[in-house]
Design a protein around this motif. Sequence first.
Motif, mmCIF file in Angstrom:
data_model
loop_
_atom_site.group_PDB
_atom_site.id
_atom_site.type_symbol
_atom_site.label_atom_id
_atom_site.label_comp_id
_atom_site.label_asym_id
_atom_site.label_seq_id
_atom_site.Cartn_x
_atom_site.Cartn_y
_atom_site.Cartn_z
ATOM 1 N N ILE A 1 20.397 91.335 -8.000
ATOM 2 C CA ILE A 1 21.576 90.532 -8.364
ATOM 3 C C ILE A 1 22.694 91.470 -8.801
ATOM 4 O O ILE A 1 22.479 92.405 -9.570
ATOM 5 N N TRP B 1 26.170 91.541 -10.845
ATOM 6 C CA TRP B 1 26.836 90.770 -11.894
ATOM 7 C C TRP B 1 28.237 91.311 -12.150
ATOM 8 O O TRP B 1 28.474 92.512 -12.037
ATOM 9 N N LYS C 1 27.440 85.834 -11.401
ATOM 10 C CA LYS C 1 26.798 86.495 -10.269
ATOM 11 C C LYS C 1 27.827 86.692 -9.156
ATOM 12 O O LYS C 1 28.529 85.756 -8.775
ATOM 13 N N THR D 1 23.659 87.924 -4.549
ATOM 14 C CA THR D 1 22.207 87.924 -4.743
ATOM 15 C C THR D 1 21.522 88.287 -3.428
ATOM 16 O O THR D 1 21.809 87.675 -2.389
#
Length: 480
Positions: free
Chosen positions: A172, A174, A181, A184
């Motif tokens: 993920i 960030w 997010k 992913t």
Amino acid sequence: MSSSFFIKTKQQHPKRKTEAVQKPKGDEVSGAKSKIRAKKAKSKYNEEISSESETESPVAYKKRQSNEESGFDETPQEKKLRLAKLYLEQLKEEEENKAEEESFEANLVAGRLQEEVLEQRGKLQRLIAKDLITPDASEVRVLRGHKLPVTCVVITPDDKCIFSAAKDCSIIKWNVEDGKKLHTIHGGRKGTEDRHVGHTAHILCMAISSDGKYLATGDMNNLIMIWEAETCKHLYKFTGHKGPVSGLSFRKGTHDLYSASHDRSVKVWNVNENAYVETLFGHQDAITGLDSLSRERCVTTGGRDRTVRVWKIAEESQLVFHGHEGSIDCIQLINEEHMVTGGDDGSVSLWSVNKKKPLSTVKQAHGCHGDVGLEQPHWVVSVAALQNSDTVASGAFGCSHNSQVQLWKCGQNYRGLEPLFSVPVSGFVNSLKFSSSGQFLVAGLGQEHRLGRWWRLKEAKNGICIIPLKRKPNQEEAND
């Protein structure tokens, strides 16, 4: 007769008048003088008490201006000389300001070059720890998105993004500012390696290049995946290790990649060329951690063989260090000459590449657990260092929500460790990373240890924790 009479009278009348004017009496003269003096005194007194805001009459202004011009009248040569002097003074002032700016810039450049030389020699130590203060619990952010324990984290060089990977095989990306997010990369199930782009086994380690271009991840399937960090696009897959890949690190300023594995080997790769370079052997047990900086060398921890090794790639040699009483599970370089390690014996150690033994060791760094007489130290699962500074951090696990991230201050010449403060967290602190700016610290949390399932803390939550590194206000700011 009559005409002569009138002529005489005309000659005598003005004569009398003239005599009266030319020969005034003494009293009249003195009286006139006193009146003039009184009038002058009165006008002078009026000038002194007149307000400055009152406007002058045009006649008085022209008279004053003519007086000033007559008082400061100068010849053309004198005017040229005066202007030349003013011009020279102006040039002199400009040159002095320019010299000051050049001197300031030269001092900045010299300071920067000196820092770079000290950094290359491994002797640069910025004193930051003394200014750090404990953050408020409300300022610590926890981001959740992984289903299984987070095993590793990295921060982009610009400190804007964080990458995290976990046992659920996912990655993920960030956003640091708002915690959202950005991307992913989902993990695949076992047996889908041929059709799934990504990992299908637990991800154990992760690294990002110093220019933020490449992201590398290693898993339990002995694979290394190379990604484009900006878009999270899959680029390459490196195979060659015969055991789980447990450590990855890019050499600073290059795209050379070092990898460590449970097969007890260290491999060197060139990511730009998508090429394998060489393999290094020496450890007697599974390698549990790896790190590198700008020199053509890397450092590793050998788990149960209880050694730390410095690999000199160009010389094809290695240095072996001993010090821990148990398995050495994590390592991080502070600068080119010093490093910090942690192990399951509960100790945190500082090392120099010039000494075979630790410069300093703190035993039971995170306390103990267990019954009286049967106490066991909490494992030190991860360590991190703010590069070229006197600040390091360690992470451990504790039962009953006693897990914590501990920050330490390194003593002068790294001959000592003093605790600064601890931040309570929930679960195993499987990974720690300082931001490049030193503004925050990121911890990867999980219910389980990253390398196994010896314990499971059901109360813990899987995620990443962002800890701000607050500093004491300057004395000037405090006074303001």
